[in-house]
Motif scaffolding. Structure first.
Motif, PDB file in Angstrom:
ATOM      1  N   ASN A  41      40.922  63.787  34.322  1.00 18.93           N
ATOM      2  CA  ASN A  41      41.818  64.846  33.198  1.00 18.93           C
ATOM      3  C   ASN A  41      42.947  63.711  32.432  1.00 18.93           C
ATOM      4  O   ASN A  41      42.899  62.341  33.064  1.00 18.93           O
ATOM      5  CB  ASN A  41      41.971  66.007  33.206  1.00 18.93           C
ATOM      6  CG  ASN A  41      43.158  66.387  34.530  1.00 18.93           C
ATOM      7  OD1 ASN A  41      43.967  65.380  34.243  1.00 18.93           O
ATOM      8  ND2 ASN A  41      43.386  67.568  34.576  1.00 18.93           N
ATOM      9  N   GLN A  42      44.106  63.901  31.708  1.00 19.02           N
ATOM     10  CA  GLN A  42      44.998  63.564  31.312  1.00 19.02           C
ATOM     11  C   GLN A  42      45.323  63.041  31.917  1.00 19.02           C
ATOM     12  O   GLN A  42      46.645  62.484  31.949  1.00 19.02           O
ATOM     13  CB  GLN A  42      45.634  64.845  30.405  1.00 19.02           C
ATOM     14  CG  GLN A  42      45.782  65.861  30.438  1.00 19.02           C
ATOM     15  CD  GLN A  42      45.182  66.741  30.762  1.00 19.02           C
ATOM     16  OE1 GLN A  42      43.804  66.703  30.297  1.00 19.02           O
ATOM     17  NE2 GLN A  42      45.744  68.169  30.592  1.00 19.02           N
ATOM     18  N   GLU A  93      40.831  64.593  38.966  1.00 15.83           N
ATOM     19  CA  GLU A  93      38.773  65.095  38.538  1.00 15.83           C
ATOM     20  C   GLU A  93      38.801  66.290  38.595  1.00 15.83           C
ATOM     21  O   GLU A  93      39.107  67.512  39.467  1.00 15.83           O
ATOM     22  CB  GLU A  93      38.754  63.975  40.276  1.00 15.83           C
ATOM     23  CG  GLU A  93      36.826  63.544  40.080  1.00 15.83           C
ATOM     24  CD  GLU A  93      36.168  62.902  40.931  1.00 15.83           C
ATOM     25  OE1 GLU A  93      35.377  62.326  40.396  1.00 15.83           O
ATOM     26  OE2 GLU A  93      35.985  63.766  41.515  1.00 15.83           O
ATOM     27  N   ILE A  94      37.977  66.407  37.534  1.00 14.74           N
ATOM     28  CA  ILE A  94      37.839  67.786  37.227  1.00 14.74           C
ATOM     29  C   ILE A  94      35.813  67.419  37.517  1.00 14.74           C
ATOM     30  O   ILE A  94      35.083  66.727  37.111  1.00 14.74           O
ATOM     31  CB  ILE A  94      37.863  68.141  35.756  1.00 14.74           C
ATOM     32  CG1 ILE A  94      39.454  68.317  35.166  1.00 14.74           C
ATOM     33  CG2 ILE A  94      37.295  69.775  35.761  1.00 14.74           C
ATOM     34  CD1 ILE A  94      40.375  69.247  36.603  1.00 14.74           C
ATOM     35  N   LEU A  96      37.247  72.343  28.327  1.00 12.11           N
ATOM     36  CA  LEU A  96      37.405  71.231  28.608  1.00 12.11           C
ATOM     37  C   LEU A  96      36.349  70.091  26.946  1.00 12.11           C
ATOM     38  O   LEU A  96      35.432  70.423  26.419  1.00 12.11           O
ATOM     39  CB  LEU A  96      36.369  70.806  29.641  1.00 12.11           C
ATOM     40  CG  LEU A  96      36.477  71.189  30.702  1.00 12.11           C
ATOM     41  CD1 LEU A  96      35.439  71.140  31.966  1.00 12.11           C
ATOM     42  CD2 LEU A  96      38.182  71.118  31.349  1.00 12.11           C
ATOM     43  N   VAL A 144      36.322  66.519  25.702  1.00  7.39           N
ATOM     44  CA  VAL A 144      35.661  65.391  26.514  1.00  7.39           C
ATOM     45  C   VAL A 144      35.093  64.295  25.232  1.00  7.39           C
ATOM     46  O   VAL A 144      35.247  64.271  24.318  1.00  7.39           O
ATOM     47  CB  VAL A 144      34.249  65.027  27.129  1.00  7.39           C
ATOM     48  CG1 VAL A 144      33.698  64.149  27.607  1.00  7.39           C
ATOM     49  CG2 VAL A 144      34.055  66.370  27.888  1.00  7.39           C
ATOM     50  N   THR A 164      42.691  58.348  30.007  1.00 12.00           N
ATOM     51  CA  THR A 164      43.182  59.133  29.809  1.00 12.00           C
ATOM     52  C   THR A 164      44.878  58.981  29.960  1.00 12.00           C
ATOM     53  O   THR A 164      45.773  59.896  29.403  1.00 12.00           O
ATOM     54  CB  THR A 164      43.808  59.400  31.842  1.00 12.00           C
ATOM     55  OG1 THR A 164      44.256  57.962  32.633  1.00 12.00           O
ATOM     56  CG2 THR A 164      42.524  60.018  32.952  1.00 12.00           C
ATOM     57  N   HIS A 214      44.447  60.432  26.497  1.00 11.46           N
ATOM     58  CA  HIS A 214      44.707  61.134  26.189  1.00 11.46           C
ATOM     59  C   HIS A 214      46.231  62.474  26.295  1.00 11.46           C
ATOM     60  O   HIS A 214      46.256  63.341  25.379  1.00 11.46           O
ATOM     61  CB  HIS A 214      43.486  62.386  27.079  1.00 11.46           C
ATOM     62  CG  HIS A 214      42.108  61.681  26.847  1.00 11.46           C
ATOM     63  ND1 HIS A 214      42.335  61.802  25.965  1.00 11.46           N
ATOM     64  CD2 HIS A 214      41.420  62.165  27.846  1.00 11.46           C
ATOM     65  CE1 HIS A 214      40.082  61.723  25.861  1.00 11.46           C
ATOM     66  NE2 HIS A 214      39.873  62.088  27.273  1.00 11.46           N
ATOM     67  N   THR A 248      42.446  70.531  28.038  1.00  9.59           N
ATOM     68  CA  THR A 248      42.130  70.230  29.098  1.00  9.59           C
ATOM     69  C   THR A 248      41.362  69.081  28.565  1.00  9.59           C
ATOM     70  O   THR A 248      40.363  69.171  28.265  1.00  9.59           O
ATOM     71  CB  THR A 248      41.737  70.607  30.651  1.00  9.59           C
ATOM     72  OG1 THR A 248      42.516  71.346  31.134  1.00  9.59           O
ATOM     73  CG2 THR A 248      40.593  69.493  31.699  1.00  9.59           C
ATOM     74  N   LEU A 249      41.916  67.654  28.448  1.00 12.47           N
ATOM     75  CA  LEU A 249      40.450  66.459  28.091  1.00 12.47           C
ATOM     76  C   LEU A 249      40.486  65.512  29.336  1.00 12.47           C
ATOM     77  O   LEU A 249      41.293  65.216  30.571  1.00 12.47           O
ATOM     78  CB  LEU A 249      41.667  65.714  26.889  1.00 12.47           C
ATOM     79  CG  LEU A 249      41.998  66.573  25.293  1.00 12.47           C
ATOM     80  CD1 LEU A 249      43.328  65.576  24.837  1.00 12.47           C
ATOM     81  CD2 LEU A 249      41.012  67.268  25.130  1.00 12.47           C
ATOM     82  N   LEU A 250      38.823  65.464  28.743  1.00  7.64           N
ATOM     83  CA  LEU A 250      38.475  64.498  30.456  1.00  7.64           C
ATOM     84  C   LEU A 250      38.329  63.397  30.125  1.00  7.64           C
ATOM     85  O   LEU A 250      37.572  62.969  28.298  1.00  7.64           O
ATOM     86  CB  LEU A 250      37.051  65.137  30.758  1.00  7.64           C
ATOM     87  CG  LEU A 250      36.886  66.780  31.325  1.00  7.64           C
ATOM     88  CD1 LEU A 250      35.793  67.056  31.322  1.00  7.64           C
ATOM     89  CD2 LEU A 250      38.841  66.418  32.497  1.00  7.64           C
TER      90      LEU A 250
END
Length: 168
Positions: free
Chosen positions: A15-16, A20-21, A66, A68, A73, A76, A88-90
């Motif tokens: 994520n930003q 790790e998600i 989420l 994407v 990152t 983001h 949340t941005l992946l």
């Protein structure tokens, strides 16, 4: 397009904040997974701001949002700070998620062809299956309702569909 009812492709992406998600870690919740072309572009900014504004509603529905893209990152983080985003941005820099979810496609724009993300939104149920999907999303579209033109927000369509799915 992935079939409704099919298993959502597994994923792990930073994520930003470089955390790790992974899908396996958030199963049990409803997941709104949306793919967008690029940070800090008009449509993508509108979409991210709309989802941020609606975040409390989605949290009340026990859903995580989420976003994407193939941006890094660092990009983001900049996007989140610049636009005051709370979602949340992946970062899918290797395009694996985009390919697994079939959103990395040939696009045509002003007579030119290039590969890129087709704006797409999925709702994944708590069991990890695709419960709903929108392809070639128009973030805000005009629609005639009883002779009057109204603006329809994609985020509202997603929220209403999630409510409907949860009611069953």
């Amino acid at each position: 397009m992935l079939e409704i009812g099919s298993k959502a492709p597994d994923f792990c992406a930073p994520n930003q904040d470089d955390v790790e998600i992974c899908l396996r870690d958030i199963l049990g919740k409803w997941i709104v997974l949306y793919f967008y072309p690029r940070d800090n572009t008009p449509g993508c900014t509108t979409q991210a701001c709309d989802f941020t504004a609606a975040l409390p509603d989605f949290e009340d529905l026990d859903a995580v949002i989420l976003g994407v893209s193939t941006d890094t990152t660092a990009k983001h983080r900049n996007f989140i700070e610049k636009q005051n985003l709370e979602i949340t941005l992946l970062a899918d820099t290797d395009k694996k998620m985009c390919e697994d979810y079939n959103v990395w496609q040939l696009k045509k724009f002003m007579g030119r062809e290039s590969m890129g993300i087709v704006r797409t939104t999925f709702i994944i149920n708590p069991q990890g299956n695709i419960a709903a999907a929108w392809e070639k999303v128009n973030v805000r579209k005009k629609k005639k309702v009883k002779g009057e033109t109204v603006e329809v927000l994609h985020v509202n369509e997603v929220r209403e569909k999630l409510k409907e799915l949860k009611a069953h």
